[in-house]
Design a protein around this motif. Sequence first.
Motif, PDB file in Angstrom:
ATOM      1  N   ALA A  64      -5.073   1.655   9.533  1.00 42.69           N
ATOM      2  CA  ALA A  64      -6.204   1.083   8.793  1.00 42.69           C
ATOM      3  C   ALA A  64      -5.812  -0.233   8.123  1.00 42.69           C
ATOM      4  O   ALA A  64      -6.603  -1.191   8.096  1.00 42.69           O
ATOM      5  CB  ALA A  64      -6.708   2.076   7.754  1.00 42.69           C
ATOM      6  N   GLY A  67      -1.230  11.653   9.821  1.00 42.72           N
ATOM      7  CA  GLY A  67      -2.065  11.173   8.714  1.00 42.72           C
ATOM      8  C   GLY A  67      -1.599   9.834   8.185  1.00 42.72           C
ATOM      9  O   GLY A  67      -2.414   8.912   7.960  1.00 42.72           O
ATOM     10  N   LEU A  68      -0.290   9.696   7.972  1.00 41.12           N
ATOM     11  CA  LEU A  68       0.255   8.438   7.484  1.00 41.12           C
ATOM     12  C   LEU A  68       0.038   7.322   8.496  1.00 41.12           C
ATOM     13  O   LEU A  68      -0.297   6.179   8.120  1.00 41.12           O
ATOM     14  CB  LEU A  68       1.747   8.598   7.188  1.00 41.12           C
ATOM     15  CG  LEU A  68       2.504   7.329   6.778  1.00 41.12           C
ATOM     16  CD1 LEU A  68       1.927   6.739   5.500  1.00 41.12           C
ATOM     17  CD2 LEU A  68       3.992   7.628   6.612  1.00 41.12           C
ATOM     18  N   ARG A 105       0.823  -1.218   0.000  1.00 45.76           N
ATOM     19  CA  ARG A 105       0.000   0.000   0.000  1.00 45.76           C
ATOM     20  C   ARG A 105       0.852   1.261   0.000  1.00 45.76           C
ATOM     21  O   ARG A 105       0.478   2.275  -0.601  1.00 45.76           O
ATOM     22  CB  ARG A 105      -0.905  -0.011   1.233  1.00 45.76           C
ATOM     23  CG  ARG A 105      -1.983   1.068   1.257  1.00 45.76           C
ATOM     24  CD  ARG A 105      -3.173   0.685   0.391  1.00 45.76           C
ATOM     25  NE  ARG A 105      -3.791  -0.541   0.850  1.00 45.76           N
ATOM     26  CZ  ARG A 105      -4.748  -0.618   1.783  1.00 45.76           C
ATOM     27  NH1 ARG A 105      -5.173   0.485   2.373  1.00 45.76           N
ATOM     28  NH2 ARG A 105      -5.282  -1.778   2.099  1.00 45.76           N
ATOM     29  N   PHE A 106       2.014   1.203   0.674  1.00 49.71           N
ATOM     30  CA  PHE A 106       2.884   2.384   0.799  1.00 49.71           C
ATOM     31  C   PHE A 106       4.306   2.000   0.399  1.00 49.71           C
ATOM     32  O   PHE A 106       5.185   1.831   1.262  1.00 49.71           O
ATOM     33  CB  PHE A 106       2.862   2.914   2.233  1.00 49.71           C
ATOM     34  CG  PHE A 106       1.479   3.170   2.771  1.00 49.71           C
ATOM     35  CD1 PHE A 106       0.757   4.277   2.365  1.00 49.71           C
ATOM     36  CD2 PHE A 106       0.898   2.280   3.660  1.00 49.71           C
ATOM     37  CE1 PHE A 106      -0.521   4.501   2.855  1.00 49.71           C
ATOM     38  CE2 PHE A 106      -0.374   2.491   4.158  1.00 49.71           C
ATOM     39  CZ  PHE A 106      -1.090   3.606   3.744  1.00 49.71           C
ATOM     40  N   ARG A 109      -2.355   6.989  10.655  1.00 55.19           N
ATOM     41  CA  ARG A 109      -3.756   6.539  10.605  1.00 55.19           C
ATOM     42  C   ARG A 109      -3.986   5.621   9.409  1.00 55.19           C
ATOM     43  O   ARG A 109      -4.726   4.635   9.497  1.00 55.19           O
ATOM     44  CB  ARG A 109      -4.697   7.737  10.539  1.00 55.19           C
ATOM     45  CG  ARG A 109      -4.794   8.507  11.840  1.00 55.19           C
ATOM     46  CD  ARG A 109      -5.953   9.488  11.841  1.00 55.19           C
ATOM     47  NE  ARG A 109      -5.949  10.302  13.043  1.00 55.19           N
ATOM     48  CZ  ARG A 109      -6.436   9.911  14.217  1.00 55.19           C
ATOM     49  NH1 ARG A 109      -6.972   8.695  14.326  1.00 55.19           N
ATOM     50  NH2 ARG A 109      -6.391  10.700  15.273  1.00 55.19           N
ATOM     51  N   ASP A 110      -3.337   5.919   8.289  1.00 52.75           N
ATOM     52  CA  ASP A 110      -3.471   5.060   7.104  1.00 52.75           C
ATOM     53  C   ASP A 110      -2.847   3.686   7.354  1.00 52.75           C
ATOM     54  O   ASP A 110      -3.403   2.652   6.946  1.00 52.75           O
ATOM     55  CB  ASP A 110      -2.811   5.723   5.897  1.00 52.75           C
ATOM     56  CG  ASP A 110      -3.554   6.959   5.425  1.00 52.75           C
ATOM     57  OD1 ASP A 110      -4.751   7.084   5.760  1.00 52.75           O
ATOM     58  OD2 ASP A 110      -2.951   7.792   4.726  1.00 52.75           O
TER      59      ASP A 110
END
Length: 318
Positions: free
Chosen positions: A288, A281-282, A116-117, A284-285
């Motif tokens: 998830a 922000g990252l 995903r990242f 939290r991603d």
Amino acid sequence: MNVRELQYLVALADHRNFGRAAEVCLVSQPTLSTQIRKLEEELGVALVERAPRNVMLTPAGVDIVERARRALHEIEQIREVARRRSGSGAAAVRLGVFPTLGPYLLPHAVPRIAARFPRVELLLVEEKSDLLLAQLDEGKLDAAVLAFPVQNAQLDCDILFDEPFLLAVPGDHPLARRGALKTSELSQHNLMLLEDGHCLREHALEVCRLSGGGEQASFRATSLETLRQMVMAGSGLTLLPQLAAQSPYPHADRIRLLRFADSTPGRRIAMFWRKSSALGGLLRDIAAVIRETAEDLLAEDGADARTGALRAKGAAVA
């Protein structure tokens, strides 16, 4: 005063030895010592007490090191904001996780996070919960996966999942033919638990307290795998978190896993990070992705457990 001098001072505070601090900072010992003296001269106060085999911080040194940690953390946050705003998307995330969860969750979650990242470098640390909290507070970690309760008003968190506990019994134990049991039935048994320092021990003791059960005081394990092996050897009963309980292992016929019919003892898992973090922000991603992974694993394990319970019921009837 410059950033490098503060880094040297913090490293010296962490290692209490000029040689080890120099190795960590990738400089020679004379260089590090000279820079520390230069900082002391600039500030007009002694920061360390130098002894042949030990280095101690002065009272002023203790106070200044604490502030230096905060300053270095804020400097790193500035760099992180710049990296995130540059459009490259590259980042390094230092993530901590405690030992009774990491081996059973991370092998499944890390590949998903990497997919995903792809420009995020994930640096993993496995430690007991109290050490993870200390490292998070000191800025040595960006985030930590921990079990509730966590009392720290300076942290944000995202709840990841609720993980049930299962009762692990030897394959020839009278309870082994059962598919489930009531928590009150634990009052008839003493459970093998982990040693002090593991958050799972505190959760298990709470289950014992509520059910009227007790601890098998003659033995304390250093890991979940030790507990599992002791159950398989017929030495007693224990509580296992669901993700750990369903992991593949040899001689599975020598252990039975029982669910609780009337309630669901377990633990709530969340990911924590500092409210001041530029990576909010990252993180939290990433949380998830971990949440999705755990939900999939728990759903699969639940289906397997239901199948096993039906088989056990059929065997008991036969």
